[in-house]
Design an enzyme around this catalytic site. Structure first.
Site, mmCIF file in Angstrom:
data_model
loop_
_atom_site.group_PDB
_atom_site.id
_atom_site.type_symbol
_atom_site.label_atom_id
_atom_site.label_comp_id
_atom_site.label_asym_id
_atom_site.label_seq_id
_atom_site.Cartn_x
_atom_site.Cartn_y
_atom_site.Cartn_z
ATOM 1 N N PRO A 30 1.336 -1.694 -0.019
ATOM 2 C CA PRO A 30 0.080 -0.400 -0.289
ATOM 3 C C PRO A 30 0.667 1.476 -0.343
ATOM 4 C CG PRO A 30 0.146 -1.082 1.913
ATOM 5 C CD PRO A 30 0.506 -2.263 0.831
ATOM 6 N N ILE A 85 -1.798 -2.862 -4.776
ATOM 7 C CA ILE A 85 -2.266 -4.260 -5.648
ATOM 8 C C ILE A 85 -2.591 -4.298 -4.809
ATOM 9 C CG2 ILE A 85 -1.102 -5.551 -7.003
ATOM 10 C CD1 ILE A 85 2.066 -3.785 -6.165
ATOM 11 N N ASN A 117 -9.690 8.841 -0.750
ATOM 12 C CA ASN A 117 -9.734 7.793 -2.050
ATOM 13 C C ASN A 117 -9.443 6.604 -1.729
ATOM 14 O OD1 ASN A 117 -11.395 9.358 -3.052
ATOM 15 N ND2 ASN A 117 -10.306 10.516 -4.158
#
Length: 144
Positions: A30, A85, A117
């Protein structure tokens, strides 16, 4: 030990916490980006040190002292994005949001002015240190 071997063998976290999900560290990676109007001088060092305990293998650029508003308010606020991912789903995003907003509010006291987001990254569009990230993912799956 080369980098792809080291990454491929790093499977120590599975479903222990919000960021340590069913995938290994290698397959999610992340990137949590924080933009805030919070003053740099006011950010406690504990924010990043606690984040590195809570989060596994991640990148977290925090851009401070931004001229910004959220909902017509100029009070301290943040605009965040989490790029990953895989590991992007409604259920996982709620876990991310709970953890990350909790950390931001604990250290910056800016709730409820946190907007976040979530973005799915495409492995073919990522590189790490002159190597396409797809090579690391393939090496990881070849070891399984």
């Amino acid at each position: 030990m080369n980098r792809s071997t080291a990454c491929a063998e790093d499977q120590s976290y599975t479903s222990v916490g919000p960021i340590r999900l069913a995938s290994s560290k290698l397959t999610t990676i992340p990137v949590f980006m924080v933009n805030t109007n919070y003053a740099k001088a006011s950010v406690p060092a504990a924010l990043l040190s606690e984040a590195t305990v809570e989060l596994t293998f991640f990148v977290a650029p925090i851009v401070l002292d931004q001229l910004m508003t959220l909902g017509r308010k100029t009070a301290p606020c943040t605009y965040c994005s989490l790029h990953s991912i895989g590991a992007i789903s409604e259920e996982q995003n709620l876990q991310y949001s709970t953890l990350l907003c909790g950390l931001l509010n604990k250290h910056l006291e800016i709730s409820p002015l946190i907007y976040m987001n979530f973005f799915e990254m495409v492995v073919q569009n990522l590189a790490w240190d002159n190597t396409m990230f797809k090579v690391f993912i393939e090496a990881y799956h070849a070891k399984k």
